[in-house]
Design an enzyme around this catalytic site. Sequence first.
Site, PDB file in Angstrom:
ATOM      1  N   ALA A 184       0.773  -1.242   0.000  1.00  0.00           N
ATOM      2  CA  ALA A 184       0.000   0.000   0.000  1.00  0.00           C
ATOM      3  C   ALA A 184       0.808   1.298   0.000  1.00  0.00           C
ATOM      4  CB  ALA A 184      -1.013   0.023   1.147  1.00  0.00           C
ATOM      5  N   ASP A 185       2.141   1.224   0.000  1.00  0.00           N
ATOM      6  CA  ASP A 185       2.951   2.443  -0.121  1.00  0.00           C
ATOM      7  C   ASP A 185       4.303   2.110  -0.755  1.00  0.00           C
ATOM      8  OD1 ASP A 185       3.324   5.214   0.062  1.00  0.00           O
ATOM      9  OD2 ASP A 185       4.305   5.051   2.012  1.00  0.00           O
ATOM     10  N   VAL A 186       4.246   1.458  -1.914  1.00  0.00           N
ATOM     11  CA  VAL A 186       5.463   1.081  -2.626  1.00  0.00           C
ATOM     12  C   VAL A 186       6.085   2.331  -3.236  1.00  0.00           C
ATOM     13  CG1 VAL A 186       6.425  -0.283  -4.513  1.00  0.00           C
ATOM     14  CG2 VAL A 186       4.548  -1.210  -3.132  1.00  0.00           C
ATOM     15  N   THR A 225       1.516   7.546  -0.477  1.00  0.00           N
ATOM     16  CA  THR A 225       2.265   8.636  -1.079  1.00  0.00           C
ATOM     17  C   THR A 225       1.644   8.951  -2.428  1.00  0.00           C
ATOM     18  OG1 THR A 225       4.236   7.836   0.066  1.00  0.00           O
ATOM     19  CG2 THR A 225       4.572   9.404  -1.751  1.00  0.00           C
TER      20      THR A 225
END
Length: 181
Positions: free
Chosen positions: A44-46, A73
Amino acid sequence: RQRPRTAAALTFGPRAAPAPGGWEPAIQSLRGLRFLHENGCIHADVKPENMLVTRDGILKLDRPGLLRDAGMTPAFAAPEQAKGNVLPASDLYSWAVSLIYLAMGKLEWRSGEELSGQPDRVMEMLVSAPVTLPPLMLQLITECLSPQAEMRPKDDRLTLLMLEKIYRARFRRDYSAGQDL
């Protein structure tokens, strides 16, 4: 204790002498995402800043799933993520945006959504990047940036096999974690 460096400092190398450095986060992060997805988790925030590289050259995905409910992000987020829907395909989208960042060495967009469904813009950015990526890599990136999650590659294993095949063709050897850092 010193914190490992992030993949944000790595690049695919200059046009004249392509370096394999950017391939490390590309391949290792996809391996990590495959592991997460096979175990029912979504990162969920690669993004490159969440890809930590140890002294041994091993990449670790930082903060998997911790930001799922708290946010993401925007510059690396998939269109469905911006609407609150997080899927394994969202991670693949963010992974592709991360590769564009590693090729460009900078952000030229504020939202990952800006790249969605715009293969011409993505190709233009990558062609003007300081590196030359193989055509199959460009194709893989644009497939992962499909605006519809269901149109992105469905199998992390097959996507990883394709990426490793591209690496093998580029460097004439099999990929081995940590060899290029």
